[in-house]
Design a protein around this motif. Structure first.
Motif, short mmCIF file in Angstrom:
data_model
loop_
_atom_site.label_atom_id
_atom_site.label_comp_id
_atom_site.label_asym_id
_atom_site.label_seq_id
_atom_site.Cartn_x
_atom_site.Cartn_y
_atom_site.Cartn_z
N PHE A 197 0.71 -1.26 -0.05
CA PHE A 197 0.06 -0.02 -0.07
C PHE A 197 0.83 1.27 0.06
O PHE A 197 0.27 2.30 -0.01
N ARG A 198 2.25 1.33 -0.22
CA ARG A 198 3.13 2.47 -0.12
C ARG A 198 2.65 3.30 -1.02
O ARG A 198 2.77 4.71 -0.55
N ASP A 199 2.31 3.02 -2.34
CA ASP A 199 2.12 4.00 -3.18
C ASP A 199 0.93 5.12 -2.82
O ASP A 199 0.74 6.24 -3.10
N ASP A 200 -0.08 4.51 -2.16
CA ASP A 200 -1.32 5.42 -1.89
C ASP A 200 -1.25 5.31 -0.35
O ASP A 200 -2.61 5.68 0.11
N CYS A 201 -0.37 5.24 0.31
CA CYS A 201 -0.13 5.49 2.02
C CYS A 201 -0.62 6.92 2.28
O CYS A 201 0.04 7.87 1.49
N PHE A 202 -1.72 7.11 3.17
CA PHE A 202 -1.92 8.28 3.45
C PHE A 202 -1.00 9.33 4.25
O PHE A 202 -0.62 10.36 3.91
N TYR A 203 -0.05 8.39 5.15
CA TYR A 203 1.12 9.22 5.72
C TYR A 203 2.01 9.69 4.76
O TYR A 203 2.59 10.92 5.00
N TYR A 204 2.38 8.87 4.24
CA TYR A 204 3.45 9.17 3.19
C TYR A 204 3.28 10.27 2.02
O TYR A 204 3.99 10.85 1.76
N THR A 205 2.04 10.12 1.62
CA THR A 205 1.54 11.03 0.84
C THR A 205 1.52 12.47 1.35
O THR A 205 1.95 13.71 0.76
N HIS A 206 1.16 12.58 2.73
CA HIS A 206 0.94 13.67 3.43
C HIS A 206 2.51 14.15 3.69
O HIS A 206 2.82 15.51 3.39
N ARG A 207 3.52 13.29 4.02
CA ARG A 207 4.66 13.90 4.41
C ARG A 207 5.45 14.13 2.94
O ARG A 207 6.36 15.31 3.10
N ASP A 208 5.26 13.55 1.84
CA ASP A 208 6.15 13.99 0.61
C ASP A 208 5.53 15.46 0.29
O ASP A 208 6.30 16.14 -0.42
#
Length: 431
Positions: A197-208
């Motif tokens: 789920f990395r590509d659609d991860c809510f946290y990493y999307t926010h952090r990026d």
């Protein structure tokens, strides 16, 4: 990132224009009036950024410190292409910065320097990962059986499909802390390289997204967590730092670099292990039973930290070792990664019954009340007493390429001629 612009004329000569009664800020900020103290603070901040130094600033209520540090910061970032981190202690100040202070200052700076506002400094808030739903953990919780009641589970399932942010703040219904942590992102239970789920991860999307901004607003806890991780959460290379509400920094540092071991934490970690690894279930069950006995013993008042652990201590530690071994033996790398969570729990537990660190204080404290009115067990807690070395060695080096400003309305201590920064300088290792 915002495009880099040619260096502006001397910023020292432009701050008076920006803050003038008829200047660009006055036309954009309702109720604005020139204050010499505000301009003086802005010029001190500007000098600190230029010299890559450290500034302590006591700014009593009415000084207008937010605008005073944002003005030179935005002018510097806009002209140099650098970055800025603003750290606050409260959600209220974060909201004020994002809605009331940054928009007019960004527009005023653009007018002053003569570039379109849309090309101005970009800004964003960066939140800790526990604020965001983890899709994988949500799915794991569903497959393994859930501690969530049926209505809450149904609402979460629907929201997980519809939400664009995964941010707990955007939930249209209440989710208590206990159930939320079961499905929230957790750095100790995260293997981004292996996660489907990395590509659609809510946290990493926010952090990026926040990582692309020129200016990010964080809270003190996240600032210090980043320092504790060696800068793994957000990049600080060539970045200026402003710490507002800096009088709270020492208190939050003491908590962040300390440890807490509770019955609830043991059960939480064991649940994660059982969700992911069938061979760890028996050892995890033993750890939970040993933990209940251990914390009952703590409640009896018979334990002396660092001298005489409760009789159930060895059983609990042995069970934790067994859980870690089961996770390490699993053929799946994403399961192996959970060893870190179990290992940290064991290390924290050991710290209360091994040679004490003189920079820390240790205690058995009252536990938090349990969900459903269950019995509340005491907890083990340690906190950092000597904060100077940690700030000097862990926090400041991350911002060695920029200036550092610490300010609040009550940063100095004493009164009258005796008012000074002596205390905060000692506590932060700035002597």
């Amino acid at each position: 990132m915002a495009s880099k612009r040619k260096p502006a004329p001397s910023r020292a000569s432009r701050l008076p224009e920006l803050f003038a009664d008829a200047g660009p800020l006055a036309s954009r900020k309702s109720g604005y009036g020139f204050r010499s103290q505000q301009l003086g603070l802005a010029q001190a901040v500007e000098k600190t950024f230029e010299g890559r130094g450290v500034l302590l600033a006591d700014a009593p209520t009415g000084t207008g410190k937010s605008a005073a540090y944002l003005a030179p910061a935005i002018l510097d970032v806009a002209s140099s292409g650098g970055r800025l981190v603003v750290s606050t202690a409260t959600l209220a100040l974060q909201a004020q910065l994002l809605s009331e202070d940054l928009p007019p200052m960004r527009a005023a700076a653009a007018e002053l320097e003569g570039y379109p506002e849309e090309e101005g400094v970009s800004y964003a808030v960066l939140k800790g990962r526990s604020n965001f739903l983890c899709v994988r953990r949500h799915q794991d919780t569903l497959r393994a059986g859930t501690i969530l009641d049926a209505d809450l589970l149904s609402n979460l399932d629907l929201w997980a499909v519809e939400t664009e942010t995964g941010d707990r703040e955007d939930l249209p219904f209440r989710v208590p802390v206990g159930p939320w942590v079961e499905v929230a992102s957790d750095g100790e239970d995260c293997s981004p390289r292996l996660c489907a789920f990395r590509d659609d991860c809510f946290y990493y999307t926010h952090r990026d997204r926040a990582g692309e901004a020129d200016l990010i607003v964080v809270n003190h806890s996240l600032l210090l967590a980043n320092a504790a991780s060696g800068g793994a959460i957000f990049d600080t290379k060539g970045t200026h730092l402003i710490v507002d509400e800096a009088h709270r920094l020492e208190e939050i540092m003491a908590e962040t670099f300390g440890a807490r071991v509770s019955y609830g934490r043991v059960r939480y970690v064991m649940r994660q292990a059982k969700k992911r690894c069938a061979s760890a279930v028996a050892s995890a069950d033993r750890a939970e039973m040993a933990a209940e006995l251990f914390f009952q013993d703590l409640g009896s008042g018979t334990s002396v930290l660092h001298e005489s652990p409760p009789r159930s201590y060895d059983t609990l530690e042995g069970a934790l070792i067994s859980v870690g071994s089961a996770l390490a033996s699993d053929p799946r790398e994403e399961v192996n990664a959970l060893q870190g969570m179990v290992g940290r729990l064991r290390r924290d537990l050991l710290s209360f019954y091994s040679k004490p660190d003189e920079d820390y204080a240790y205690a058995v404290v009252a536990g938090r009340s349990r969900r459903g009115g269950g019995r509340s067990y005491p907890e083990l807690k340690s906190w950092l007493v000597e904060t100077a070395e940690v700030f000097r060695e862990n926090v400041l080096p991350l911002f060695e390429g920029g200036g550092v400003v610490l300010t609040s309305a009550t940063l100095a201590t004493g009164s009258g001629p005796r008012r000074s920064f002596g205390y905060v300088r000692r506590r932060l290792g700035l002597d």
